[in-house]
Design a protein around this motif. Structure first.
Motif, PDB file in Angstrom:
ATOM      1  N   MET A 108      63.030  55.313 -23.160  1.00 56.48           N
ATOM      2  CA  MET A 108      61.950  54.424 -23.511  1.00 56.48           C
ATOM      3  C   MET A 108      61.037  55.131 -24.522  1.00 56.48           C
ATOM      4  SD  MET A 108      59.213  52.924 -20.868  1.00 56.48           S
ATOM      5  CE  MET A 108      58.488  51.381 -21.148  1.00 56.48           C
ATOM      6  N   PRO A 109      60.728  54.478 -25.643  1.00 52.99           N
ATOM      7  CA  PRO A 109      59.886  55.119 -26.661  1.00 52.99           C
ATOM      8  C   PRO A 109      58.442  55.264 -26.174  1.00 52.99           C
ATOM      9  CG  PRO A 109      60.469  52.881 -27.335  1.00 52.99           C
ATOM     10  CD  PRO A 109      61.195  53.166 -26.055  1.00 52.99           C
ATOM     11  N   ILE A 110      57.778  56.282 -26.686  1.00 57.28           N
ATOM     12  CA  ILE A 110      56.378  56.530 -26.375  1.00 57.28           C
ATOM     13  C   ILE A 110      55.522  55.601 -27.228  1.00 57.28           C
ATOM     14  CG2 ILE A 110      54.525  58.222 -26.495  1.00 57.28           C
ATOM     15  CD1 ILE A 110      56.620  60.386 -26.081  1.00 57.28           C
ATOM     16  N   ALA A 111      54.539  54.963 -26.617  1.00 56.18           N
ATOM     17  CA  ALA A 111      53.630  54.091 -27.357  1.00 56.18           C
ATOM     18  C   ALA A 111      52.683  54.954 -28.184  1.00 56.18           C
ATOM     19  CB  ALA A 111      52.848  53.207 -26.405  1.00 56.18           C
ATOM     20  N   LEU A 112      52.565  54.657 -29.454  1.00 57.20           N
ATOM     21  CA  LEU A 112      51.687  55.415 -30.336  1.00 57.20           C
ATOM     22  C   LEU A 112      50.242  54.941 -30.257  1.00 57.20           C
ATOM     23  CD1 LEU A 112      53.966  55.721 -33.498  1.00 57.20           C
ATOM     24  CD2 LEU A 112      53.588  57.408 -31.698  1.00 57.20           C
ATOM     25  N   ASP A 113      50.029  53.659 -30.016  1.00 56.75           N
ATOM     26  CA  ASP A 113      48.685  53.090 -29.983  1.00 56.75           C
ATOM     27  C   ASP A 113      48.017  53.417 -28.653  1.00 56.75           C
ATOM     28  OD1 ASP A 113      46.367  51.649 -30.184  1.00 56.75           O
ATOM     29  OD2 ASP A 113      47.330  49.701 -30.396  1.00 56.75           O
ATOM     30  N   ARG A 114      46.884  54.109 -28.692  1.00 57.82           N
ATOM     31  CA  ARG A 114      46.178  54.531 -27.486  1.00 57.82           C
ATOM     32  C   ARG A 114      45.010  53.616 -27.126  1.00 57.82           C
ATOM     33  NH1 ARG A 114      46.004  61.083 -28.073  1.00 57.82           N
ATOM     34  NH2 ARG A 114      48.216  61.310 -28.515  1.00 57.82           N
ATOM     35  N   TYR A 115      44.696  52.650 -27.973  1.00 57.78           N
ATOM     36  CA  TYR A 115      43.486  51.852 -27.796  1.00 57.78           C
ATOM     37  C   TYR A 115      43.499  51.005 -26.524  1.00 57.78           C
ATOM     38  CZ  TYR A 115      39.711  48.594 -28.703  1.00 57.78           C
ATOM     39  OH  TYR A 115      38.576  47.833 -28.588  1.00 57.78           O
ATOM     40  N   ASP A 116      44.508  50.158 -26.347  1.00 59.63           N
ATOM     41  CA  ASP A 116      44.525  49.238 -25.212  1.00 59.63           C
ATOM     42  C   ASP A 116      44.427  49.961 -23.875  1.00 59.63           C
ATOM     43  OD1 ASP A 116      44.556  46.934 -26.734  1.00 59.63           O
ATOM     44  OD2 ASP A 116      46.734  46.756 -26.700  1.00 59.63           O
ATOM     45  N   ASP A 117      45.201  51.029 -23.707  1.00 56.57           N
ATOM     46  CA  ASP A 117      45.150  51.770 -22.443  1.00 56.57           C
ATOM     47  C   ASP A 117      43.796  52.425 -22.238  1.00 56.57           C
ATOM     48  OD1 ASP A 117      47.727  51.091 -21.737  1.00 56.57           O
ATOM     49  OD2 ASP A 117      48.611  52.946 -22.492  1.00 56.57           O
ATOM     50  N   ALA A 118      43.208  52.934 -23.315  1.00 60.63           N
ATOM     51  CA  ALA A 118      41.932  53.654 -23.204  1.00 60.63           C
ATOM     52  C   ALA A 118      40.782  52.728 -22.826  1.00 60.63           C
ATOM     53  CB  ALA A 118      41.618  54.374 -24.508  1.00 60.63           C
ATOM     54  N   VAL A 119      40.769  51.503 -23.354  1.00 60.91           N
ATOM     55  CA  VAL A 119      39.634  50.614 -23.113  1.00 60.91           C
ATOM     56  C   VAL A 119      39.885  49.606 -21.995  1.00 60.91           C
ATOM     57  CG1 VAL A 119      38.827  50.877 -25.488  1.00 60.91           C
ATOM     58  CG2 VAL A 119      40.243  48.898 -24.883  1.00 60.91           C
ATOM     59  N   ALA A 120      41.066  49.609 -21.408  1.00 57.02           N
ATOM     60  CA  ALA A 120      41.415  48.619 -20.381  1.00 57.02           C
ATOM     61  C   ALA A 120      40.432  48.618 -19.211  1.00 57.02           C
ATOM     62  CB  ALA A 120      42.833  48.859 -19.879  1.00 57.02           C
ATOM     63  N   ASP A 121      39.926  49.776 -18.846  1.00 54.19           N
ATOM     64  CA  ASP A 121      39.035  49.868 -17.688  1.00 54.19           C
ATOM     65  C   ASP A 121      37.555  49.869 -18.065  1.00 54.19           C
ATOM     66  OD1 ASP A 121      41.177  49.951 -15.909  1.00 54.19           O
ATOM     67  OD2 ASP A 121      41.350  52.128 -16.063  1.00 54.19           O
ATOM     68  N   LEU A 122      37.255  49.726 -19.367  1.00 56.17           N
ATOM     69  CA  LEU A 122      35.855  49.713 -19.790  1.00 56.17           C
ATOM     70  C   LEU A 122      35.282  48.312 -19.620  1.00 56.17           C
ATOM     71  CD1 LEU A 122      35.959  51.872 -23.044  1.00 56.17           C
ATOM     72  CD2 LEU A 122      35.486  52.599 -20.703  1.00 56.17           C
ATOM     73  N   ASP A 123      34.329  48.166 -18.720  1.00 59.30           N
ATOM     74  CA  ASP A 123      33.712  46.874 -18.446  1.00 59.30           C
ATOM     75  C   ASP A 123      32.263  47.110 -18.005  1.00 59.30           C
ATOM     76  OD1 ASP A 123      33.372  44.156 -18.095  1.00 59.30           O
ATOM     77  OD2 ASP A 123      34.244  44.165 -16.077  1.00 59.30           O
ATOM     78  N   PRO A 124      31.410  47.530 -18.966  1.00 60.04           N
ATOM     79  CA  PRO A 124      30.047  47.906 -18.585  1.00 60.04           C
ATOM     80  C   PRO A 124      29.196  46.705 -18.186  1.00 60.04           C
ATOM     81  CG  PRO A 124      30.259  47.902 -20.958  1.00 60.04           C
ATOM     82  CD  PRO A 124      31.632  47.654 -20.399  1.00 60.04           C
ATOM     83  N   ASN A 125      28.314  46.935 -17.234  1.00 62.34           N
ATOM     84  CA  ASN A 125      27.308  45.942 -16.865  1.00 62.34           C
ATOM     85  C   ASN A 125      26.223  45.921 -17.936  1.00 62.34           C
ATOM     86  OD1 ASN A 125      28.407  45.175 -14.321  1.00 62.34           O
ATOM     87  ND2 ASN A 125      27.651  47.105 -13.462  1.00 62.34           N
TER      88      ASN A 125
END
Length: 111
Positions: A1-18
Motif C-alpha cells: 500500500m502506498p504511503i499518503a503524501l498529503d498530511r493535511y487531512d489527518d493532521a486537522v481531522a481532530d481539530l474542532d476548537p470551541n
C-alpha cells in the motif's frame, strides 16, 4: 500500500476548537523546518510574537483570519499566504462566526 503524501487531512481531522479556543497540530517537524496547523474557534486569538532568527509564513486554508503584523492587521481569506520577516511581531485572530484554519511554516528552526 502506498504511503499518503498529503498530511493535511489527518493532521486537522481532530481539530474542532470551541469558541475562544485555539487548537494546533504539527504537520512537518524536521531539523530545519516546522509546519504547524492552527484552528481558531470564533473569537480565538494567536497572540502576537516574533521569531528573531526565522522566517514565518501563514497559509490561510479555511475561512477568513485577521492577521496581525507589526502595527497592522488585515483580514485574509482562504486561500491566502502571508510572509512575516524575521523579527517582525505577528499573530492572528478569528473575528468570524466559523472556525478558521491556517498553517504556519517556520524556517529555519530556531537554534
Amino acid at each position: 500500500m502506498p504511503i499518503a503524501l498529503d498530511r493535511y487531512d489527518d493532521a486537522v481531522a481532530d481539530l474542532d476548537p470551541n469558541p475562544g479556543d485555539l487548537e494546533t497540530a504539527e504537520l512537518v517537524v524536521s531539523d530545519d523546518a516546522l509546519v504547524k496547523a492552527f484552528a481558531l474557534g470564533p473569537g480565538a486569538e494567536l497572540d502576537a510574537h516574533e521569531h528573531g532568527t526565522s522566517t514565518n509564513v501563514f497559509h490561510v486554508l479555511e475561512g477568513t483570519v485577521t492577521v496581525l503584523q507589526g502595527d497592522e492587521q488585515e483580514p485574509v481569506e482562504a486561500p491566502g499566504v502571508v510572509h512575516h520577516e524575521r523579527g517582525v511581531a505577528h499573530g492572528a485572530k478569528n473575528e468570524t462566526d466559523e472556525t478558521v484554519i491556517f498553517t504556519a511554516s517556520l524556517c529555519p528552526m530556531p537554534s
